[in-house]
Scaffold this active site. Structure first.
Site, PDB file in Angstrom:
ATOM      1  N   HIS A 174       0.850  -1.198   0.000  1.00 19.31           N
ATOM      2  CA  HIS A 174       0.000   0.000   0.000  1.00 19.31           C
ATOM      3  C   HIS A 174       0.880   1.240   0.000  1.00 19.31           C
ATOM      4  O   HIS A 174       1.890   1.292   0.692  1.00 19.31           O
ATOM      5  CB  HIS A 174      -0.909  -0.016   1.244  1.00 19.31           C
ATOM      6  CG  HIS A 174      -1.496   1.327   1.543  1.00 19.31           C
ATOM      7  ND1 HIS A 174      -2.488   1.885   0.779  1.00 19.31           N
ATOM      8  CD2 HIS A 174      -1.214   2.233   2.511  1.00 19.31           C
ATOM      9  CE1 HIS A 174      -2.791   3.088   1.265  1.00 19.31           C
ATOM     10  NE2 HIS A 174      -2.027   3.326   2.317  1.00 19.31           N
ATOM     11  N   HIS A 214      -8.707  11.189   4.726  1.00 12.90           N
ATOM     12  CA  HIS A 214      -8.186  12.325   5.498  1.00 12.90           C
ATOM     13  C   HIS A 214      -9.229  13.417   5.644  1.00 12.90           C
ATOM     14  O   HIS A 214      -8.949  14.492   6.157  1.00 12.90           O
ATOM     15  CB  HIS A 214      -6.923  12.890   4.859  1.00 12.90           C
ATOM     16  CG  HIS A 214      -5.711  12.048   5.131  1.00 12.90           C
ATOM     17  ND1 HIS A 214      -5.406  10.942   4.394  1.00 12.90           N
ATOM     18  CD2 HIS A 214      -4.748  12.135   6.075  1.00 12.90           C
ATOM     19  CE1 HIS A 214      -4.300  10.388   4.861  1.00 12.90           C
ATOM     20  NE2 HIS A 214      -3.883  11.089   5.885  1.00 12.90           N
ATOM     21  N   CYS A 233       0.640   5.815  -0.332  1.00 10.81           N
ATOM     22  CA  CYS A 233      -0.292   6.942  -0.338  1.00 10.81           C
ATOM     23  C   CYS A 233       0.397   8.298  -0.255  1.00 10.81           C
ATOM     24  O   CYS A 233       1.559   8.400   0.099  1.00 10.81           O
ATOM     25  CB  CYS A 233      -1.290   6.802   0.807  1.00 10.81           C
ATOM     26  SG  CYS A 233      -0.534   6.572   2.416  1.00 10.81           S
TER      27      CYS A 233
HETATM   28  N1  GLN Z   1      -2.062  -0.307   7.269  1.00 10.30           N
HETATM   29  C1  GLN Z   1      -1.922   1.045   7.689  1.00 10.30           C
HETATM   30  C2  GLN Z   1      -3.252   1.549   8.235  1.00 10.30           C
HETATM   31  O1  GLN Z   1      -4.241   1.235   7.686  1.00 10.30           O
HETATM   32  C3  GLN Z   1      -1.455   1.953   6.570  1.00 10.30           C
HETATM   33  C4  GLN Z   1      -1.321   3.381   6.997  1.00 10.30           C
HETATM   34  C5  GLN Z   1      -0.617   4.308   6.027  1.00 10.30           C
HETATM   35  O2  GLN Z   1      -0.559   4.066   4.871  1.00 10.30           O
HETATM   36  N2  GLN Z   1      -0.110   5.385   6.505  1.00 10.30           N
HETATM   37  O3  GLN Z   1      -3.318   2.294   9.170  1.00 10.30           O
HETATM   38 ZN    ZN Z   2      -1.853   5.034   3.486  1.00 11.44          ZN
END
Ligand code: GLN
Ligand code: ZN
Length: 773
Positions: free
Chosen positions: A655, A708, A657
């Site tokens: 993941h 967010h 971001c």
């Molecule tokens: N697995 C983490 C969560 O869901 C990922 C958080 C992030 O990407 N900052 O909190």
């Molecule tokens: Zn994230």
């Protein structure tokens, strides 16, 4: 010789501003009370710096949310979707609406996009520019803060993000124009603004142009030259500091040396080699600010080395033309080491080697003292002490672990051999056989809402007020509820919710050797959110399994797959304060080995999907493109170390971001995760544009829910995003998920949003079935 700082932390030594903002958003305190809290923090910061003997103290480095959003507001860059509520919202609410969205009393507006500030974990709001952009001045904040300081007897140096970096950090919202062209109408507004500051009595002004570090083409050089010449040249009575940081500006040294400028600030921590270039080039009337105290890390300054640098600069320029400074704003380090009692998590020997913002400004004063004609005995004894501690540190036994080093050496030699067994398409078939997922599988990123109750119980466990058994039961109860909750909402691949984790890096760091923890080392991440990065001081290895029991428990509650959740090596490195006595890639490699051990243990425990989060992967990218390859090679390699050796049937997710990913897609492809979930919703799937050029071969879940923001997106809105995604990505490769973890959200809004999300996946499946028939 003067000392200066470029900016100071602002969330409050005890996170006072964070708390005030959050109370204000909840409607629990008034605007006046919020503003008083802000004022208190500003006055404290100015006073502390004055008492430490700093000569040029910044103002306007304060912000209720973000300094780039402040500039937007100041310069009238308020996009139409917010501007239309100008009459219904107070100024500050309009500002917060731009930062965090607003969904209340018939107003529903999405916030500005947010992205990482250069290679830091600070997030700024991205200015939006239109072809017909106009600018208008609201100088109240910057002039007001200057006057406020003046009233308490401190004449500050107002700080402004420079006009070209301001434009460069934004993006065009209409097609067929280059936002840099707006400089012609923006510059007059800057000149008007500085005129107001001059009228208010300002004599020093700091202009931040961090984008100068990446200025390469002739067009930009020309633009910088004409803009800054006009800006500085318009105010013969003002002394300008041009601040650059995070990289070298030696390639534009010729340009800088021609500017009518008082001081050029150089980051000598990120790019020490640029000093020589400038010492050869600066004209007689220009001073050099030596950014020698690390503004981004928590280690004590090597005073001996710094004195060497100062001496060299003084011998070339004379004392009067040398200024001592941190390398960048101190925004990126915590407030005060004195708030650490050194008992828990932070061995005294490690603490002895550290310095936070307060200690860093003291270091500047000591360096100034030591480079004077007759240094005080106090300063001399501090110099000797620092040297003694540094030399002892290198001999301490807990720093090196031969076994870890040997293991990493071995794997470094294997380089070609850390890839997965079969190629992706074959793994896909094997995994699908086992997992039987529908088209548009839905999943979560990891964390679920962390209510006050969760945080309270964890706190009370850490303070020994709750027994392990009680705490364990409580967490299990949370997991049970979370699994039911997701099953009811119809999620396909579940998560356990991460309730046991205070923070995704700290949680792992606690189970790793070589890590230390502060109690109060908070650093602003975005808005009111702060993080407490661990400190990596020694070689890293795993103390024992970290997540296996919980993963096994969560999986036992359901027939659907539950993901094992890990934080990736690059993110652990990036979100920690890292030792500087070995290359970062060595430290990352050691962490990767520890994560690798955990991945294999999870697989052995019967977990069929393992997610290795790398949200900070892009953040480590060097600013200069010529250094990208080197970084990306070791960063990808570290991810591959973590996931190598797992069976083909085990599905690896990752993941990412809140960064610009378009230019690192090839590296993301090289990581070869079976599935990546990636934030895209705030930028309306703009990311996926990159896929018109490079095809992403594996599966991908572009986020459809901006976590967010407290607003709840509708099903139609999410379907629109998925349709947009399906233009670039084959539908058989698409997953449906939020942008990021839900830890900061409340259960109610989340339930509505996730319900809409599963509904949107269903709708998409129907559309596809229909099309196939
Ligand atoms: N697995 C983490 C969560 O869901 C990922 C958080 C992030 O990407 N900052 O909190
Ligand atoms: Zn994230």
């Amino acid at each position: 010789m003067l000392t200066q700082t470029l900016g100071f932390p602002r969330i409050g030594a005890n996170r006072e501003l964070k708390k005030a903002c959050e109370l204000y958003w909840k409607g629990k305190i008034s605007q006046d009370e919020l503003e008083l809290a802000g004022k208190n923090e500003r006055i404290k910061n100015w006073t502390i710096q004055k008492d430490a003997g700093i000569d040029l103290i910044p103002s306007n480095d304060f912000s209720y949310y973000d300094q780039v959003a402040d500039m937007m507001f100041m310069l009238g860059v308020v996009p139409e979707r917010f501007r239309k509520f100008e009459n219904r919202l107070s100024k500050i609410d309009l500002y917060f609406a731009m930062c965090r969205g607003y969904q209340h009393e018939n107003i529903d507006v999405t916030p500005l996009e947010m992205t990482k500030w250069f290679n830091t974990n600070y997030h700024y709001l991205v200015p939006e520019f239109e072809k017909k952009q106009s600018f208008s001045l609201s100088p109240e904040k910057v002039v007001g803060e200057f006057r406020e300081a003046l009233q308490s007897g401190i004449k500050t140096k107002p700080v402004l993000l420079g006009p070209l970096s301001f434009l460069k950090l934004g993006k065009e919202k209409t097609e067929n124009f280059n936002r840099l062209e707006l400089i012609h109408i923006l510059l007059p507004v800057y000149i008007e603004l500085i005129g107001k500051l001059e009228n208010a009595g300002a004599t020093w002004i700091q202009i931040d142009e961090p984008c100068l570090t990446t200025c390469t083409n002739d067009y930009e050089r020309q633009l910088y030259r004409s803009t800054l010449t006009e800006l500085f040249g318009s105010f013969p009575g003002i002394r300008f500091v041009l601040a650059t940081y995070f990289e070298s500006v030696s390639k534009v040294a010729d340009l800088i040396s021609l500017l009518p400028l008082e001081v050029i600030h150089l980051d000598l921590v990120s790019a020490p080699e640029q000093l020589d270039v400038f010492l050869d080039m600066v004209p007689d009337n220009m001073s050099v600010s030596l950014g020698i105290v690390d503004g981004r890390n928590v280690w004590k300054n090597n005073l001996e080395d710094s004195l060497g640098v100062i001496k060299k600069a003084v011998s070339r320029l004379g004392r009067d033309r040398v200024i001592l400074s941190p390398s960048c704003s101190l925004l990126h380090v915590p407030y005060d080491l004195k708030n650490e009692d050194g008992r828990e998590g932070l061995p005294i020997k490690v603490k002895e080697r550290m310095a936070f913002a307060f200690q860093k400004i003291e270091e500047l004063a000591i360096l100034k003292d030591l480079s004077g004609i007759s240094p005080t005995t106090g300063a001399v004894s501090k110099l000797e002490r620092e040297k003694r501690e540094r030399e002892n540190w290198e001999k301490l036994p807990f720093v090196a672990d031969e076994q870890v080093r040997k293991r990493l050496d071995e794997i470094n030699h294997l380089k070609h051999n850390v890839s997965r067994g079969l190629p992706f398409e074959q793994r896909r078939a094997i995994q699908q056989e086992k997992l039987q997922l529908p088209l548009f599988p839905t999943t979560m990123i990891g964390s679920l809402p962390q209510t006050a109750e969760v945080r309270k119980t964890r706190c009370s466990f850490f303070n020994n007020k709750t027994s392990w058994e009680e705490y364990d039961n409580f967490i299990k109860e949370c997991i049970r509820k979370a699994i039911r909750w997701q099953e009811e909402l119809g999620i396909d691949v579940l998560v356990h919710g991460e309730f046991e984790r205070n923070d995704m890096v700290e949680f792992f760091g606690e189970q790793l050797n070589g890590f230390a923890f502060t109690q109060n080392g908070w650093v602003q991440s975005y808005g009111s959110r702060a993080v407490k990065p661990p400190v990596i001081y020694g070689d890293v290895s795993r103390k024992g399994p970290v997540t296996v029991d919980i993963a096994r428990y969560a999986q036992s509650l359901t027939d659907k797959p539950v993901k094992g959740m890990l934080t990736g090596p690059v993110t652990i490195l990036q979100w920690s304060f890292v030792r500087t006595d070995q290359p970062r890639k060595e430290t990352a490699g050691q962490i990767a080995l520890a994560i690798h051990d955990e991945v294999l243990d999870l697989e052995k425990a019967g977990i069929s999907i393992i997610q290795i989060d790398e949200p900070a992967f892009r953040e480590g990218l060097p600013l200069k493109q010529e250094k990208w390859d080197e970084y990306l090679t070791w960063a990808v390699f570290c991810f591959m170390i973590s996931s190598y050796g797992v069976k083909n049937e085990t599905q690896i997710h990752t993941h990412m971001c809140y960064a610009e990913f378009n230019d690192i897609i090839p590296a993301i492809i090289a990581m070869d995760a079976d599935v990546i979930s990636i934030e895209t919703s705030r930028s309306q799937m703009e990311l996926l544009n990159a896929f018109t050029r490079v095809r992403y071969p594996n599966q991908i879940g572009p986020g459809v829910y901006d976590i967010h923001s407290p607003r709840v997106p509708g099903t139609g809105e999410m379907c629109d995003l998925l349709f947009a995604a399906s233009r670039y990505i084959p539908v058989k490769n698409l997953w449906v998920n939020p942008d990021c973890g839900l830890k900061t959200r409340g259960w109610d809004e989340t339930r509505s949003a996730i319900k809409n999300m599963t509904e949107s996946a269903k709708r998409m499946r129907d559309v596809i079935l229909h099309a196939e028939n």
